[in-house]
Enzyme design. Structure first.
Site, PDB file in Angstrom:
ATOM      1  N   THR A 271      18.483 -18.090  -0.002  1.00  0.00           N
ATOM      2  CA  THR A 271      18.783 -16.831  -0.688  1.00  0.00           C
ATOM      3  C   THR A 271      18.028 -16.667  -2.003  1.00  0.00           C
ATOM      4  O   THR A 271      17.408 -15.638  -2.257  1.00  0.00           O
ATOM      5  CB  THR A 271      20.294 -16.735  -0.949  1.00  0.00           C
ATOM      6  OG1 THR A 271      20.982 -16.796   0.311  1.00  0.00           O
ATOM      7  CG2 THR A 271      20.652 -15.437  -1.648  1.00  0.00           C
TER       8      THR A 271
ATOM      9  N   ASP B  47      16.126 -11.208   2.148  1.00  0.00           N
ATOM     10  CA  ASP B  47      15.700 -12.424   1.464  1.00  0.00           C
ATOM     11  C   ASP B  47      15.311 -13.538   2.430  1.00  0.00           C
ATOM     12  O   ASP B  47      14.639 -14.496   2.047  1.00  0.00           O
ATOM     13  CB  ASP B  47      16.801 -12.915   0.526  1.00  0.00           C
ATOM     14  CG  ASP B  47      18.139 -13.089   1.235  1.00  0.00           C
ATOM     15  OD1 ASP B  47      18.312 -12.555   2.345  1.00  0.00           O
ATOM     16  OD2 ASP B  47      19.028 -13.747   0.668  1.00  0.00           O
TER      17      ASP B  47
ATOM     18  N   LYS C 275      26.024 -11.023  -4.809  1.00  0.00           N
ATOM     19  CA  LYS C 275      25.845 -12.396  -5.293  1.00  0.00           C
ATOM     20  C   LYS C 275      25.115 -12.374  -6.620  1.00  0.00           C
ATOM     21  O   LYS C 275      24.213 -11.556  -6.830  1.00  0.00           O
ATOM     22  CB  LYS C 275      25.013 -13.220  -4.309  1.00  0.00           C
ATOM     23  CG  LYS C 275      25.647 -13.473  -2.962  1.00  0.00           C
ATOM     24  CD  LYS C 275      24.705 -14.306  -2.103  1.00  0.00           C
ATOM     25  CE  LYS C 275      25.286 -14.585  -0.727  1.00  0.00           C
ATOM     26  NZ  LYS C 275      24.349 -15.356   0.128  1.00  0.00           N
ATOM     27  N   ASP C 276      25.432 -13.334  -7.476  1.00  0.00           N
ATOM     28  CA  ASP C 276      24.743 -13.396  -8.766  1.00  0.00           C
ATOM     29  C   ASP C 276      23.254 -13.666  -8.593  1.00  0.00           C
ATOM     30  O   ASP C 276      22.412 -13.034  -9.236  1.00  0.00           O
ATOM     31  CB  ASP C 276      25.397 -14.428  -9.688  1.00  0.00           C
ATOM     32  CG  ASP C 276      25.475 -15.838  -9.134  1.00  0.00           C
ATOM     33  OD1 ASP C 276      24.912 -16.115  -8.069  1.00  0.00           O
ATOM     34  OD2 ASP C 276      26.121 -16.682  -9.791  1.00  0.00           O
ATOM     35  N   ARG C 277      22.877 -14.599  -7.717  1.00  0.00           N
ATOM     36  CA  ARG C 277      21.465 -14.936  -7.582  1.00  0.00           C
ATOM     37  C   ARG C 277      20.642 -13.777  -7.047  1.00  0.00           C
ATOM     38  O   ARG C 277      19.458 -13.647  -7.382  1.00  0.00           O
ATOM     39  CB  ARG C 277      21.273 -16.183  -6.726  1.00  0.00           C
ATOM     40  CG  ARG C 277      21.938 -16.195  -5.354  1.00  0.00           C
ATOM     41  CD  ARG C 277      21.803 -17.604  -4.762  1.00  0.00           C
ATOM     42  NE  ARG C 277      22.428 -17.766  -3.456  1.00  0.00           N
ATOM     43  CZ  ARG C 277      23.685 -18.153  -3.272  1.00  0.00           C
ATOM     44  NH1 ARG C 277      24.452 -18.380  -4.334  1.00  0.00           N
ATOM     45  NH2 ARG C 277      24.171 -18.317  -2.062  1.00  0.00           N
TER      46      ARG C 277
ATOM     47  N   ASN D 295      17.915 -22.868  -3.436  1.00  0.00           N
ATOM     48  CA  ASN D 295      19.153 -22.455  -4.100  1.00  0.00           C
ATOM     49  C   ASN D 295      19.577 -23.489  -5.139  1.00  0.00           C
ATOM     50  O   ASN D 295      20.065 -23.153  -6.214  1.00  0.00           O
ATOM     51  CB  ASN D 295      20.277 -22.275  -3.083  1.00  0.00           C
ATOM     52  CG  ASN D 295      20.157 -20.990  -2.287  1.00  0.00           C
ATOM     53  OD1 ASN D 295      19.368 -20.112  -2.620  1.00  0.00           O
ATOM     54  ND2 ASN D 295      20.938 -20.885  -1.225  1.00  0.00           N
TER      55      ASN D 295
ATOM     56  N   ASP E  73      20.991  -9.336   2.581  1.00  0.00           N
ATOM     57  CA  ASP E  73      20.954 -10.783   2.739  1.00  0.00           C
ATOM     58  C   ASP E  73      21.113 -11.175   4.209  1.00  0.00           C
ATOM     59  O   ASP E  73      22.081 -10.786   4.863  1.00  0.00           O
ATOM     60  CB  ASP E  73      22.091 -11.379   1.895  1.00  0.00           C
ATOM     61  CG  ASP E  73      21.890 -12.836   1.542  1.00  0.00           C
ATOM     62  OD1 ASP E  73      21.342 -13.571   2.370  1.00  0.00           O
ATOM     63  OD2 ASP E  73      22.304 -13.231   0.438  1.00  0.00           O
TER      64      ASP E  73
ATOM     65  N   HIS F 116      20.460 -20.749   7.663  1.00  0.00           N
ATOM     66  CA  HIS F 116      19.024 -20.463   7.639  1.00  0.00           C
ATOM     67  C   HIS F 116      18.377 -21.532   6.775  1.00  0.00           C
ATOM     68  O   HIS F 116      19.000 -22.532   6.460  1.00  0.00           O
ATOM     69  CB  HIS F 116      18.780 -19.064   7.072  1.00  0.00           C
ATOM     70  CG  HIS F 116      19.582 -18.795   5.840  1.00  0.00           C
ATOM     71  ND1 HIS F 116      19.205 -19.209   4.572  1.00  0.00           N
ATOM     72  CD2 HIS F 116      20.799 -18.205   5.677  1.00  0.00           C
ATOM     73  CE1 HIS F 116      20.128 -18.855   3.692  1.00  0.00           C
ATOM     74  NE2 HIS F 116      21.116 -18.255   4.333  1.00  0.00           N
TER      75      HIS F 116
END
EC number: 3.1.3.1
Length: 563
Positions: free
Chosen positions: A94, A354, A178-180, A115, A55, A496
């Protein structure tokens, strides 16, 4: 006592004993020093695909630290290197970025436009939707720890989904910080899917962790609970050891941190190299226990490493913290690959990111970019909506937004909608920090570009992120080097999400034992990863259903895409 980060072993080594990670699996050990057979078009498919997303690992970070890598990143840099890969779309966040890596599709087709986005027709009171939630679960909201994690919003299959469709015995495991990240790359059919939390690892509500995942979770929870002493800055990082005052000195400073933290401080843990080490250790344990790569077919192990992103947000991309993080990431990946090597499994690694990232404007102003600035609070959608509603006598709230997408209230009549847009759009376009304001109608009329990503226009970038069911009524693009954080604070000083190349450019690296090394500096895209890996395992992919193309990984006249 401080520890030398060059010698310090993070959790992939420290947790190995707790997770009972062993050496070579029975019958699979081989002499890793022996010359590797050259990979050709006739070489059988690898037994294990390892896909790693780091990431916020921008192409700029890869280039800056490439000469310092001696571990896992050095190994990957000796393989097939695309140093100027692109997350081609404009919404460089992300969730959209992770959605492109293993689907072969831009966010316009994955449906992951940001997101967070808004669905003003949602049944619940909270109209803001998190990209990786199921908002239909009663009692949930998009707020942190209050949503129900889900792959529901991902509209297309992932590589793992396609592998499972072909052969249900194929194993797909996704573990991330991270979950995503875990969800967008793991897809709808992963055998195991998990991410870091303050209590170790977790998965979807109602889905129990496997025994080895529970063991890994307990070991990680113990690591979080233990305090971490600060690290000694190595010589490679000395030039980055400059304190950057925040908010005129009133907000403290960043740039000289050493990752010291108190026991139980999960926020500090996840923003440190320890988090990546924990995820890699869990991934190694899951591979070993499930014997991934040891069967007749090919398995897929997905690893999402999030610490670089948290470090970038919390301290920027050019401080001593990021320098320590880059060296630790290189070392931890080297340890992880060594454990895979010990099994004798034929594995293929892909590493990308990502999105990229940009340093905090306060340090940019010290380092030859005096025009760097923070966004004007006047661009906040709530403020704009209130001012316009009061001027025109329109119902409130008038405008919703969380990032570049802005949504007009559904309560407006067509005439009121036109009046609101006629007032809002010129106001925004006249703002000195705004590069462009583009309406949904303009984006819908613009085709997704088929040109190389490095020559895309601003409209091309925004169109690749536009989904008519989910995107806003209009989208704002800020000018270059305008950081969309109005005031810095400890823990969130840089970000970002822009349409500019510092947020779009990412490395795309492939490595397999015996593959001939080459570097291709021309622009390729993360949507090219799925068809490239599918070709490596002879998995048919309908080219009409994806935005990417297969990348030839064989140097010379042979073509890995046509085998």
């Amino acid at each position: 006592m401080e520890s030398d980060p060059v010698k310090l072993k993070y959790p992939i080594a420290a947790l190995a004993a707790a997770l009972s990670l062993s050496g070579p699996a029975a019958g699979l050990a081989q002499d890793r020093a022996a010359p590797a057979p050259k990979v050709t078009a006739a070489t059988p498919a690898p037994k294990l695909l390892v896909v790693i997303a780091v990431d916020q690992f921008s192409a700029d970070l890869f280039a800056e630290y490439r000469g310092h890598f001696t571990g896992g990143l050095a190994r990957l840099a000796s393989g097939v290197v695309f140093p100027s890969g692109y997350q081609a779309h404009g919404a460089t966040e992300t969730c959209p970025g992770h959605s492109t890596i293993l689907t072969g599709n831009h966010p316009a087709h994955t449906g992951i436009v940001a997101n967070n986005y808004f669905d003003l027709d949602a049944a619940r009171a909270d109209k803001r939707l998190y990209c990786a939630e199921d908002e239909t679960v009663p009692g949930t909201s998009s707020k942190g720890d209050q949503y129900a994690p889900s792959a529901k919003h991902l509209l297309v299959p992932t590589l793992g989904d396609l592998m499972k469709d072909r052969d249900p015995r194929a194993q797909v495991v996704s573990v991330s910080g991270k979950d995503r990240s875990a969800i967008m790359m793991g897809g709808h059919k992963a055998d195991e899917l998990m991410w870091l939390t303050p209590t170790g690892l977790t998965s979807y509500r109602g889905r129990a962790l496997s025994p080895v995942a529970q063991q890994a979770s307990a070991a990680i929870a113990a690591a979080i609970a233990a305090p971490q002493p600060g690290l000694t800055l190595p010589a490679d990082c000395a030039a980055h050891d400059i304190a950057i005052p925040l908010d005129g000195g009133k907000g403290g400073s960043v740039g000289t941190g050493r990752f010291a933290r108190e026991g139980g401080d999960f926020r500090a843990f996840r923003a440190s190299p320890q988090a990546d080490g924990a995820v890699l250790a869990a991934a190694a344990a899951l591979r070993q226990t499930r014997r991934m790569g040891e069967g007749d077919g090919t398995d897929l192990l997905i690893v999402g490493l999030s610490a670089t992103d948290y470090v970038g947000h919390g301290t920027g991309t050019e401080g001593s913290e990021m320098c320590l993080q880059m060296l630790a990431l290189d070392r931890e990946l080297g340890d992880f690959f060594a454990r895979l090597d010990a099994t004798g499994i034929d594995y293929l690694v892909t590493l990308t990111a990502d999105h990229g990232g940009h340093d905090l404007p306060e340090r940019n102003r010290q380092n030859a970019w005096p025009a760097a600035q923070r966004v004007d609070r006047a661009l906040d959608p709530d403020k704009i909506g209130k001012a316009v509603a009061e001027k025109l006598g329109l119902p409130q709230p008038l405008l919703y937004g969380d990032g570049g997408d802005y949504y007009l209230s559904k309560a407006l009549t067509p005439a009121q909608r036109k009046a609101a847009l006629d007032e809002i759009l010129p106001r925004l376009r006249a703002h000195p920090q705004v590069e462009a304001v583009v309406t949904a109608e303009e984006l819908a009329a613009h085709s997704i570009s088929k040109r190389p990503a490095d020559v895309w226009t601003l409209m091309d970038k925004l169109r690749a992120s536009y989904n008519p069911q989910r995107s806003g009524d209009f989208i704002i693009a800020l000018k270059p080097r305008v950081t969309p954080i109005p005031e810095p604070g400890i823990g969130y000083v840089a970000t970002h999400g822009s349409v500019w190349d510092y947020d779009r450019r990412v490395p795309i690296l492939f490595w397999r034992r015996g593959i001939a090394s080459f570097e291709q500096p021309n622009a390729v895209m993360t949507v090219d990863i799925l068809p490239t890996l599918a070709a490596q395992i002879d998995l048919p992919v309908d080219g009409a259903k994806i935005d990417g193309r297969c990348l030839d990984l064989l140097s010379g006249p042979e073509d890995s895409c046509s085998s």
